[in-house]
Design a protein around this motif. Structure first.
Motif, mmCIF file in Angstrom:
data_model
loop_
_atom_site.group_PDB
_atom_site.id
_atom_site.type_symbol
_atom_site.label_atom_id
_atom_site.label_comp_id
_atom_site.label_asym_id
_atom_site.label_seq_id
_atom_site.Cartn_x
_atom_site.Cartn_y
_atom_site.Cartn_z
ATOM 1 N N TYR A 26 29.692 -51.916 83.576
ATOM 2 C CA TYR A 26 30.118 -52.849 82.608
ATOM 3 C C TYR A 26 30.996 -52.200 81.474
ATOM 4 O O TYR A 26 32.059 -52.616 81.281
ATOM 5 N N CYS A 27 30.690 -50.766 81.191
ATOM 6 C CA CYS A 27 31.482 -50.143 80.297
ATOM 7 C C CYS A 27 32.887 -49.939 80.756
ATOM 8 O O CYS A 27 33.961 -49.839 80.184
ATOM 9 N N GLU A 28 32.705 -49.520 82.204
ATOM 10 C CA GLU A 28 34.020 -49.278 82.923
ATOM 11 C C GLU A 28 35.006 -50.529 82.634
ATOM 12 O O GLU A 28 36.453 -50.341 82.236
ATOM 13 N N ILE A 29 34.545 -51.567 83.133
ATOM 14 C CA ILE A 29 35.386 -52.932 83.010
ATOM 15 C C ILE A 29 35.751 -53.109 81.429
ATOM 16 O O ILE A 29 37.088 -53.608 81.319
ATOM 17 N N SER A 30 34.956 -52.972 80.582
ATOM 18 C CA SER A 30 35.116 -53.336 79.056
ATOM 19 C C SER A 30 36.245 -52.166 78.537
ATOM 20 O O SER A 30 37.216 -52.733 77.976
ATOM 21 N N GLU A 31 36.150 -51.120 79.217
ATOM 22 C CA GLU A 31 37.248 -50.160 78.755
ATOM 23 C C GLU A 31 38.614 -50.298 79.372
ATOM 24 O O GLU A 31 39.779 -50.367 78.561
ATOM 25 N N ALA A 32 38.432 -50.939 80.495
ATOM 26 C CA ALA A 32 39.905 -51.359 81.156
ATOM 27 C C ALA A 32 40.343 -52.468 80.313
ATOM 28 O O ALA A 32 41.624 -52.649 80.316
ATOM 29 N N ILE A 33 39.753 -53.407 80.044
ATOM 30 C CA ILE A 33 40.240 -54.609 79.565
ATOM 31 C C ILE A 33 40.711 -54.372 77.954
ATOM 32 O O ILE A 33 41.861 -54.830 77.606
ATOM 33 N N LYS A 34 39.896 -53.520 77.333
ATOM 34 C CA LYS A 34 40.226 -53.296 75.769
ATOM 35 C C LYS A 34 41.128 -52.150 75.638
ATOM 36 O O LYS A 34 41.601 -51.998 74.253
ATOM 37 N N ALA A 39 31.562 -42.259 85.852
ATOM 38 C CA ALA A 39 31.714 -43.296 86.959
ATOM 39 C C ALA A 39 31.133 -42.768 88.191
ATOM 40 O O ALA A 39 30.543 -43.410 89.020
ATOM 41 N N ASN A 40 31.779 -41.608 88.448
ATOM 42 C CA ASN A 40 31.656 -40.892 89.756
ATOM 43 C C ASN A 40 30.125 -40.572 90.030
ATOM 44 O O ASN A 40 29.669 -40.869 91.305
ATOM 45 N N ILE A 76 22.289 -55.769 79.144
ATOM 46 C CA ILE A 76 21.800 -55.557 77.606
ATOM 47 C C ILE A 76 21.915 -54.038 77.314
ATOM 48 O O ILE A 76 22.664 -53.760 76.569
ATOM 49 N N LEU A 77 21.782 -53.269 78.353
ATOM 50 C CA LEU A 77 21.994 -51.617 77.955
ATOM 51 C C LEU A 77 23.625 -51.484 77.811
ATOM 52 O O LEU A 77 24.158 -50.681 77.040
ATOM 53 N N GLY A 78 24.433 -52.064 78.701
ATOM 54 C CA GLY A 78 25.967 -51.984 78.683
ATOM 55 C C GLY A 78 26.345 -52.598 77.478
ATOM 56 O O GLY A 78 27.325 -51.880 76.776
ATOM 57 N N LYS A 79 26.071 -53.449 76.968
ATOM 58 C CA LYS A 79 26.403 -54.255 75.523
ATOM 59 C C LYS A 79 26.029 -53.184 74.341
ATOM 60 O O LYS A 79 26.844 -53.125 73.492
ATOM 61 N N ALA A 80 24.919 -52.485 74.584
ATOM 62 C CA ALA A 80 24.313 -51.634 73.603
ATOM 63 C C ALA A 80 25.216 -50.387 73.596
ATOM 64 O O ALA A 80 25.671 -50.003 72.380
ATOM 65 N N TRP A 112 31.381 -42.227 76.511
ATOM 66 C CA TRP A 112 31.795 -41.573 77.792
ATOM 67 C C TRP A 112 31.108 -40.029 77.771
ATOM 68 O O TRP A 112 30.636 -39.704 78.920
ATOM 69 N N ASP A 113 30.845 -39.483 76.606
ATOM 70 C CA ASP A 113 30.348 -38.030 76.687
ATOM 71 C C ASP A 113 28.770 -38.338 77.005
ATOM 72 O O ASP A 113 28.192 -37.746 77.792
ATOM 73 N N LEU A 114 28.081 -39.255 76.461
ATOM 74 C CA LEU A 114 26.806 -39.753 76.506
ATOM 75 C C LEU A 114 26.320 -40.112 77.986
ATOM 76 O O LEU A 114 25.669 -39.594 78.656
ATOM 77 N N LEU A 115 27.166 -41.106 78.771
ATOM 78 C CA LEU A 115 27.151 -41.448 80.022
ATOM 79 C C LEU A 115 27.285 -40.228 80.965
ATOM 80 O O LEU A 115 26.692 -40.189 82.050
ATOM 81 N N ALA A 116 28.350 -39.638 80.416
ATOM 82 C CA ALA A 116 28.550 -38.120 81.763
ATOM 83 C C ALA A 116 27.184 -37.308 81.545
ATOM 84 O O ALA A 116 26.659 -36.888 82.666
ATOM 85 N N ASP A 117 26.795 -37.027 80.341
ATOM 86 C CA ASP A 117 25.653 -36.245 80.200
ATOM 87 C C ASP A 117 24.459 -36.998 80.896
ATOM 88 O O ASP A 117 23.693 -35.971 81.257
#
Length: 688
Positions: free
Chosen positions: A519-527, A542-543, A615-619, A630-635
């Protein structure tokens, strides 16, 4: 009168012979059968070269692995059928014994591969029966020629070669299988298990950077004395001032020492596979070996994974090839003796047959002559030969100071980029991209349960993120994401997605976070206003997100919990996604659909997995700083891959090595050598 009768009799015999030959050629067509046999012999020659060259690269490429496995499976049916043609033909070709010898060599074990799958060790009787059946076939072909009294060139010599080759190669393969099937005095695993219970008592201090105090045995299959001064240990190779090995700044010497470290560590994994306890796992000395020896600085991270890669290559070779038997059995000289047995019969093969028959025979013998050179060359450039040479150098004072030996050591120590240990990529699977509304894709999806994405290269950034997480886990404790949330100050908002219990399992958590990351990937690409500029940690997140989903889909046995339950949970999520998206294909449309899903906090507990992911993606999307997100998600994903890695399923990890190997196995081995053998209980893994 008598001469006329004899003449008439000869003419009659000649007519009968010609009639018989004409009838045989017209109806039995022996030449056609010989042509078929020749074709199969050529195919067998291609198989032999494929196995000899392809086996060492089996783990580096999926295509090579499929080809080698296909050849390995098809070899026995091909040989059985070809020998059946030889044995069943009334009019035979006098080169059949030579071709039978060639086929015997192929069946006897061309290439280094001993078994294809780990469970073949439980089917030893099948291998015995196959061997006996093939010996029967070859014996039948050769026996027919002996009974018929054919005037064959050097038939006794050919029979002797066939028997010798069959016996040697079949026994070689059987002994390689026996060596890796159970602990024995030949492989030294039981002796190692007993030794490691007392290894920490042999020194009072230790330094993982110099291996001082680490008396891990390198050679475990030689000698009866466990605690003898003559034992070859890591400390002895690293610390003692032994000739060229004392050049600690030489890259070739460092590479050789790391190879010996990998060799010593691989034996510890084999010990665990056979069910022995890891006595050193609770010692600080073990934890420090990885923490300060392999992961002390960020510059060491790549080296740490190289050591593990070489270790897993040894592990693969031990169970799936004959290299361990060659080294442990000191059998290299036997292979060398085969070099002279295939060329000396060339001169007498030009019998009165067709030119094509002779050409096919020469091709077969040429391949047969080349094969031993290839087999010996691949072994000589392997890490097994490097370890063997280093150990002989350490234990033989006469070698120390020998310019030729030391030059050979320096040359062997150079890393060969062409001889990689594995494919160095990680599988990818995205739930949101795993299905399509097109008719063709739906047909494909019906024929296969799941569709994996294209593997991606394991980047140095991913390795660094995981290594950093491993280091934190060793100094602290394993966590399924809660530690990451605490470091980033997001525990209050997102802790619910890491709280694993009986109703919300680890698989649920992985899939919810996977949906949120997509969800965050698509959001990032759009915005995004930066075009194609992507934050490095976005690629890492992502990987690893897709890789964890890939493990759920294609390697659930390596994860916690029941594989059936993990697969059912994934099927549930895929079903929810299909129902929600229906004919939606464009990522923006999927994003908008996810954004519109129910997000009321009071309904979160009862929400479906897809909704929880939204829900988590929107948060996460609400975080103002995209870099911080992205630092949080990578960690998080680096922490998650480290959390799922510990496992008692040693056989499962080893089995997957034959299919190329999984990155999670590298993490599993690294944690094991740090003393982390299992993941903590769920209530200890998630900290609010």
């Amino acid at each position: 009168m008598d001469s006329a009768e004899e003449r008439e009799k000869e003419i009659l015999q000649e007519l009968c012979k010609n009639s018989t030959v004409s009838w045989i050629n017209a109806f039995l067509k022996p030449r056609k059968v010989v042509d078929h046999v020749e074709g199969y012999v050529i195919v067998a020659a291609v198989f032999m070269i494929t196995l000899a060259i392809g086996t060492p690269w089996r783990r580096q490429s999926r295509s090579i692995r499929y080809v080698v496995e296909a050849v390995f499976v098809l070899s026995f049916p091909l040989l059985s059928y070809t020998l059946g043609l030889m044995q069943g033909q009334i009019i035979k070709n006098e080169l059949y014994p030579v071709w039978a010898m060639f086929l015997a060599m192929l069946f006897g074990g061309t290439g280094a591969m001993s078994v294809q799958k780990l469970d073949e060790y439980k089917q030893s009787m099948k291998i015995y029966y196959d061997s006996l059946l093939f010996i029967f076939y070859v014996g039948t072909v050769l026996g027919i020629f002996s009974i018929m009294g054919k005037e064959l060139p050097h038939i006794d010599y050919v029979v002797m070669i066939v028997i010798f080759v069959l016996s040697f190669k079949i026994v070689e393969r059987q002994l390689a299988i026996i060596l890796a099937s159970k602990p024995s005095s030949e492989n030294g695993i039981k002796r190692l298990a007993d030794y490691m219970k007392h290894e920490h008592q042999l020194s009072t201090s230790y330094n993982p950077r110099t291996m001082q105090g680490y008396k891990y045995m390198v050679l475990i299959h030689e000698g009866e004395t466990i605690f003898g001064e003559g034992a070859v240990t890591l400390e002895k190779i690293w610390n003692e001032d032994i000739g060229v090995l004392s050049s600690s700044d030489n890259p070739s010497i460092c590479c050789l020492k790391d190879t010996c470290l990998s060799f010593a560590l691989f034996h510890l994994v084999v010990r665990r596979y056979f069910g022995y306890t890891c006595a050193e796992s609770k010692l600080d000395k073990t934890r420090v070996l990885v923490l300060n020896g392999l992961l002390q600085t960020e510059q060491d991270y790549e080296r740490a994974f190289q050591v593990i890669e070489a270790e897993l290559a040894f592990l693969y070779d031990f169970f799936f090839t004959k290299y361990a038997f060659i080294m442990y059995g000191k059998e290299a000289q036997s292979s060398l003796s085969l070099l002279g047995t295939h060329v000396s019969i060339y001169d007498d093969l030009l019998v009165e047959t067709s030119t094509r028959d002779v050409l096919v025979t020469k091709v077969a013998l040429g391949v047969l002559s080349i094969f031993p050179f290839l087999e010996i060359w691949f072994y000589c450039v392997s890490d097994w030969a490097k370890v063997s040479l280093v150990c002989k150098y350490v234990t033989n004072p006469s070698w120390q100071g020998n310019a030729y030996v030391e030059k050979l050591l320096l040359r062997l120590g150079r890393p060969h980029r062409s001889l990689r240990y594995w494919c160095n990529n990680i599988g990818q699977y995205s739930v949101l991209d795993s299905f399509s509304s097109s008719y063709l894709d739906r047909l494909v999806q019906r024929s296969q349960s799941r569709k994996a994405g294209k593997p991606v290269e394991l980047s140095i950034e991913v390795k660094k993120a995981v290594a950093w997480s491993v280091k934190n886990s060793i100094t602290g404790r394993l966590s399924s994401g809660a530690s990451t949330l605490m470091r980033h100050g997001m525990s209050d908002e997102l802790w619910w997605a890491c709280q694993v219990d009986d109703s919300f399992t680890l698989t649920h958590s992985i899939l919810v976070w996977h949906v949120a990351t997509c969800y965050c990937e698509i959001s990032e690409a759009i915005k995004s206003s930066n075009g194609n500029v992507v934050h490095p940690n976005q690629v890492v997140a992502a990987n690893l997100s897709r890789y964890c989903a890939y493990l759920v889909a294609f390697a659930p046995t390596l994860l916690a919990g029941s594989p059936i339950e993990s697969e059912s949970t994934l099927d549930e999520l895929v079903g929810e996604a299909k129902e929600a998206f229906q004919n939606l294909v464009v990522p923006r449309e999927k994003y908008e659909k996810l954004r519109d899903l129910h997000s009321a906090q009071e309904s979160r507990v009862a929400a479906q997995l897809l909704t929880k992911g939204a829900i988590l993606g929107k948060a996460l999307e609400s975080m103002e700083n995209g870099t911080r997100r992205w630092d949080l998600l990578a960690d998080f994903w680096a922490e998650m891959i480290v959390y799922v890695a510990p496992s008692d399923n040693v056989a499962g990890h080893i089995e997957l090595l034959a299919q190329g190997g999984e990155f999670v196995t590298h993490v599993w081995a690294l944690l094991m050598h740090a003393g982390i053998l299992e993941r903590p209980a769920a209530d200890a893994a998630a900290v609010p």
